[in-house]
Structure formats: C-alpha cells, structure tokens
Motif scaffolding. Sequence first.
Motif, PDB file in Angstrom:
ATOM      1  N   ILE A  62       0.831  64.230  94.639  1.00 31.98           N
ATOM      2  CA  ILE A  62       0.953  64.186  93.175  1.00 31.98           C
ATOM      3  C   ILE A  62       2.398  63.913  92.761  1.00 31.98           C
ATOM      4  O   ILE A  62       2.665  63.077  91.906  1.00 31.98           O
ATOM      5  CB  ILE A  62       0.432  65.496  92.549  1.00 31.98           C
ATOM      6  N   ARG A  63       3.334  64.604  93.393  1.00 34.87           N
ATOM      7  CA  ARG A  63       4.748  64.421  93.043  1.00 34.87           C
ATOM      8  C   ARG A  63       5.262  63.025  93.394  1.00 34.87           C
ATOM      9  O   ARG A  63       5.965  62.399  92.616  1.00 34.87           O
ATOM     10  CB  ARG A  63       5.607  65.464  93.752  1.00 34.87           C
ATOM     11  N   MET A  64       4.914  62.531  94.578  1.00 34.47           N
ATOM     12  CA  MET A  64       5.451  61.255  95.071  1.00 34.47           C
ATOM     13  C   MET A  64       4.593  60.055  94.683  1.00 34.47           C
ATOM     14  O   MET A  64       5.040  58.923  94.787  1.00 34.47           O
ATOM     15  CB  MET A  64       5.569  61.292  96.598  1.00 34.47           C
ATOM     16  N   ARG A  65       3.345  60.316  94.285  1.00 33.01           N
ATOM     17  CA  ARG A  65       2.396  59.246  93.959  1.00 33.01           C
ATOM     18  C   ARG A  65       2.179  58.301  95.133  1.00 33.01           C
ATOM     19  O   ARG A  65       2.000  57.102  94.960  1.00 33.01           O
ATOM     20  CB  ARG A  65       2.848  58.470  92.732  1.00 33.01           C
ATOM     21  N   LYS A  66       2.210  58.869  96.335  1.00 37.07           N
ATOM     22  CA  LYS A  66       1.981  58.106  97.563  1.00 37.07           C
ATOM     23  C   LYS A  66       1.021  58.878  98.442  1.00 37.07           C
ATOM     24  O   LYS A  66       1.033  60.104  98.475  1.00 37.07           O
ATOM     25  CB  LYS A  66       3.285  57.894  98.322  1.00 37.07           C
ATOM     26  N   ARG A  67       0.206  58.158  99.182  1.00 33.48           N
ATOM     27  CA  ARG A  67      -0.772  58.780 100.065  1.00 33.48           C
ATOM     28  C   ARG A  67      -0.090  59.474 101.236  1.00 33.48           C
ATOM     29  O   ARG A  67       1.030  59.134 101.605  1.00 33.48           O
ATOM     30  CB  ARG A  67      -1.748  57.744 100.586  1.00 33.48           C
ATOM     31  N   ILE A  68      -0.783  60.444 101.782  1.00 35.59           N
ATOM     32  CA  ILE A  68      -0.312  61.149 102.983  1.00 35.59           C
ATOM     33  C   ILE A  68      -1.468  61.174 103.967  1.00 35.59           C
ATOM     34  O   ILE A  68      -2.598  61.498 103.606  1.00 35.59           O
ATOM     35  CB  ILE A  68       0.151  62.582 102.668  1.00 35.59           C
ATOM     36  N   SER A  69      -1.163  60.826 105.210  1.00 31.87           N
ATOM     37  CA  SER A  69      -2.139  60.899 106.284  1.00 31.87           C
ATOM     38  C   SER A  69      -1.553  61.772 107.387  1.00 31.87           C
ATOM     39  O   SER A  69      -0.417  61.553 107.811  1.00 31.87           O
ATOM     40  CB  SER A  69      -2.443  59.497 106.814  1.00 31.87           C
ATOM     41  N   ILE A  70      -2.318  62.758 107.822  1.00 32.06           N
ATOM     42  CA  ILE A  70      -1.883  63.644 108.900  1.00 32.06           C
ATOM     43  C   ILE A  70      -2.877  63.478 110.043  1.00 32.06           C
ATOM     44  O   ILE A  70      -4.046  63.846 109.917  1.00 32.06           O
ATOM     45  CB  ILE A  70      -1.832  65.115 108.438  1.00 32.06           C
ATOM     46  N   GLY A  71      -2.392  62.920 111.136  1.00 30.72           N
ATOM     47  CA  GLY A  71      -3.255  62.636 112.277  1.00 30.72           C
ATOM     48  C   GLY A  71      -3.627  63.850 113.097  1.00 30.72           C
ATOM     49  O   GLY A  71      -4.699  63.909 113.694  1.00 30.72           O
ATOM     50  N   ASP A  72      -2.721  64.848 113.138  1.00 35.70           N
ATOM     51  CA  ASP A  72      -2.980  66.058 113.926  1.00 35.70           C
ATOM     52  C   ASP A  72      -2.444  67.259 113.159  1.00 35.70           C
ATOM     53  O   ASP A  72      -1.247  67.555 113.192  1.00 35.70           O
ATOM     54  CB  ASP A  72      -2.313  65.940 115.297  1.00 35.70           C
ATOM     55  N   LEU A  73      -3.333  67.943 112.471  1.00 41.43           N
ATOM     56  CA  LEU A  73      -2.924  69.087 111.646  1.00 41.43           C
ATOM     57  C   LEU A  73      -2.274  70.195 112.464  1.00 41.43           C
ATOM     58  O   LEU A  73      -1.371  70.871 111.990  1.00 41.43           O
ATOM     59  CB  LEU A  73      -4.127  69.644 110.883  1.00 41.43           C
ATOM     60  N   ALA A  74      -2.707  70.376 113.701  1.00 42.44           N
ATOM     61  CA  ALA A  74      -2.151  71.438 114.546  1.00 42.44           C
ATOM     62  C   ALA A  74      -0.695  71.168 114.905  1.00 42.44           C
ATOM     63  O   ALA A  74       0.070  72.102 115.144  1.00 42.44           O
ATOM     64  CB  ALA A  74      -2.980  71.591 115.814  1.00 42.44           C
ATOM     65  N   ALA A  75      -0.288  69.916 114.909  1.00 45.93           N
ATOM     66  CA  ALA A  75       1.082  69.561 115.272  1.00 45.93           C
ATOM     67  C   ALA A  75       1.978  69.363 114.041  1.00 45.93           C
ATOM     68  O   ALA A  75       3.179  69.133 114.188  1.00 45.93           O
ATOM     69  CB  ALA A  75       1.084  68.282 116.108  1.00 45.93           C
ATOM     70  N   GLU A  76       1.428  69.462 112.850  1.00 42.18           N
ATOM     71  CA  GLU A  76       2.180  69.219 111.617  1.00 42.18           C
ATOM     72  C   GLU A  76       3.110  70.379 111.311  1.00 42.18           C
ATOM     73  O   GLU A  76       2.686  71.535 111.283  1.00 42.18           O
ATOM     74  CB  GLU A  76       1.212  68.996 110.453  1.00 42.18           C
ATOM     75  N   LEU A  99      -6.777  74.831 107.465  1.00 43.81           N
ATOM     76  CA  LEU A  99      -7.714  73.759 107.759  1.00 43.81           C
ATOM     77  C   LEU A  99      -8.129  73.784 109.223  1.00 43.81           C
ATOM     78  O   LEU A  99      -9.308  73.575 109.536  1.00 43.81           O
ATOM     79  CB  LEU A  99      -7.115  72.400 107.392  1.00 43.81           C
ATOM     80  N   CYS A 100      -7.184  74.068 110.121  1.00 46.75           N
ATOM     81  CA  CYS A 100      -7.508  74.152 111.552  1.00 46.75           C
ATOM     82  C   CYS A 100      -8.510  75.276 111.822  1.00 46.75           C
ATOM     83  O   CYS A 100      -9.372  75.140 112.695  1.00 46.75           O
ATOM     84  CB  CYS A 100      -6.247  74.342 112.385  1.00 46.75           C
ATOM     85  N   ASP A 107     -11.847  74.054 111.738  1.00 48.08           N
ATOM     86  CA  ASP A 107     -12.082  72.990 112.717  1.00 48.08           C
ATOM     87  C   ASP A 107     -11.762  71.596 112.186  1.00 48.08           C
ATOM     88  O   ASP A 107     -12.318  70.602 112.633  1.00 48.08           O
ATOM     89  CB  ASP A 107     -13.514  73.050 113.259  1.00 48.08           C
ATOM     90  N   VAL A 108     -10.879  71.501 111.203  1.00 46.33           N
ATOM     91  CA  VAL A 108     -10.430  70.209 110.696  1.00 46.33           C
ATOM     92  C   VAL A 108      -9.171  69.832 111.460  1.00 46.33           C
ATOM     93  O   VAL A 108      -8.272  70.646 111.620  1.00 46.33           O
ATOM     94  CB  VAL A 108     -10.156  70.268 109.168  1.00 46.33           C
ATOM     95  N   ARG A 109      -9.126  68.606 111.936  1.00 43.83           N
ATOM     96  CA  ARG A 109      -8.012  68.162 112.773  1.00 43.83           C
ATOM     97  C   ARG A 109      -7.154  67.086 112.132  1.00 43.83           C
ATOM     98  O   ARG A 109      -6.010  66.882 112.522  1.00 43.83           O
ATOM     99  CB  ARG A 109      -8.537  67.664 114.124  1.00 43.83           C
ATOM    100  N   SER A 110      -7.692  66.346 111.140  1.00 39.86           N
ATOM    101  CA  SER A 110      -6.880  65.340 110.462  1.00 39.86           C
ATOM    102  C   SER A 110      -7.270  65.252 108.994  1.00 39.86           C
ATOM    103  O   SER A 110      -8.368  65.654 108.596  1.00 39.86           O
ATOM    104  CB  SER A 110      -6.979  63.978 111.155  1.00 39.86           C
ATOM    105  N   LEU A 111      -6.326  64.730 108.206  1.00 41.22           N
ATOM    106  CA  LEU A 111      -6.456  64.707 106.752  1.00 41.22           C
ATOM    107  C   LEU A 111      -5.879  63.414 106.207  1.00 41.22           C
ATOM    108  O   LEU A 111      -4.865  62.918 106.700  1.00 41.22           O
ATOM    109  CB  LEU A 111      -5.680  65.899 106.162  1.00 41.22           C
ATOM    110  N   TYR A 112      -6.533  62.886 105.188  1.00 47.71           N
ATOM    111  CA  TYR A 112      -6.002  61.757 104.431  1.00 47.71           C
ATOM    112  C   TYR A 112      -6.094  62.141 102.963  1.00 47.71           C
ATOM    113  O   TYR A 112      -7.163  62.541 102.476  1.00 47.71           O
ATOM    114  CB  TYR A 112      -6.804  60.486 104.705  1.00 47.71           C
ATOM    115  N   CYS A 113      -4.989  62.039 102.248  1.00 48.86           N
ATOM    116  CA  CYS A 113      -4.925  62.434 100.841  1.00 48.86           C
ATOM    117  C   CYS A 113      -4.370  61.261 100.036  1.00 48.86           C
ATOM    118  O   CYS A 113      -3.275  60.776 100.311  1.00 48.86           O
ATOM    119  CB  CYS A 113      -4.033  63.667 100.708  1.00 48.86           C
TER     120      CYS A 113
END
Length: 143
Positions: free
Chosen positions: A82-96, A106-107, A110-116
Amino acid sequence: MLDTRPSTTNFPGSVPLFPNKPSAIPAQAAANIARLLPDHPLVGITAWGLDGLEVVGWSSRQAAILERAAVDFPDSPGMDVIRMRKRISIGDLAAESRWRDYCAHLCEHDVRSLYCHPLVSDGQVLGLLNLYSHRTNAFRARG
C-alpha cells in the motif's frame, strides 16, 4: 458455500465499506481467480480506506484466515505494498527476514509463498489482491 461477510479492523468510529450488506462479488472474484490460476492458490481481496484494511473476499475458509492476518499484523507485506504501490512476492516465507511475525503466522498455516499486488485506480490504492501457496516459489514467472 463461501462466507461473504466482510471482516474489518476495529478502529474507533470505523464504518465498514459495505455496511449491513455483505457482497458476494469479491468472494466470487477471489474464487474465480483461484480456480483459473495454475496450482489454484488461496486468494484474498482486502480493501484499503480511511479506516484501514477490510477483508472483503476470499476463495476458501483458509484464505479468509490468511487475509485476516494482514489486519491482525500491522507490519505485513500488504502494508508495504500500500505504501510503495508496488507488488511484493515472497518465494520462501520461512526464509524471509522482514515481517517476521506475519511470515511465521502464515507458516503455521502451512503457507510457504505469497504474492501481494496493489489494486489501484486513478493513482489511489483501493486494496490488495493476495495469493498464498503451500509451495515455495509458487509465484515465479515460468519461462
């Protein structure tokens, strides 16, 4: 059947975006997006307004729980989108390393990746489209 009642933040004096009128449109949109995308991710739609975030649509009960986390954890990727007005993709939530509490939550589900992705109209952020997967790197471009 999907529960389409909006879930809102509880700010003093807040007014829901859809007062006394749950809408099936965002829930149906989320369900359609989940059905059409490869690997059928969990999908959530969250609105952004003067009163903060409001969860308005989800593709499943689990997606609704995950969307609620964006409201419950103010330090989340969604707020940065919302602040940056740019998408974020996280390939491995456990390593973020950013948004530790949110990613850990989220982990636990059992969620491992996210796209916002920001939902923008006339330069204003109206909300977020969130995709969740049980696989790591689920939202990488396929070549």
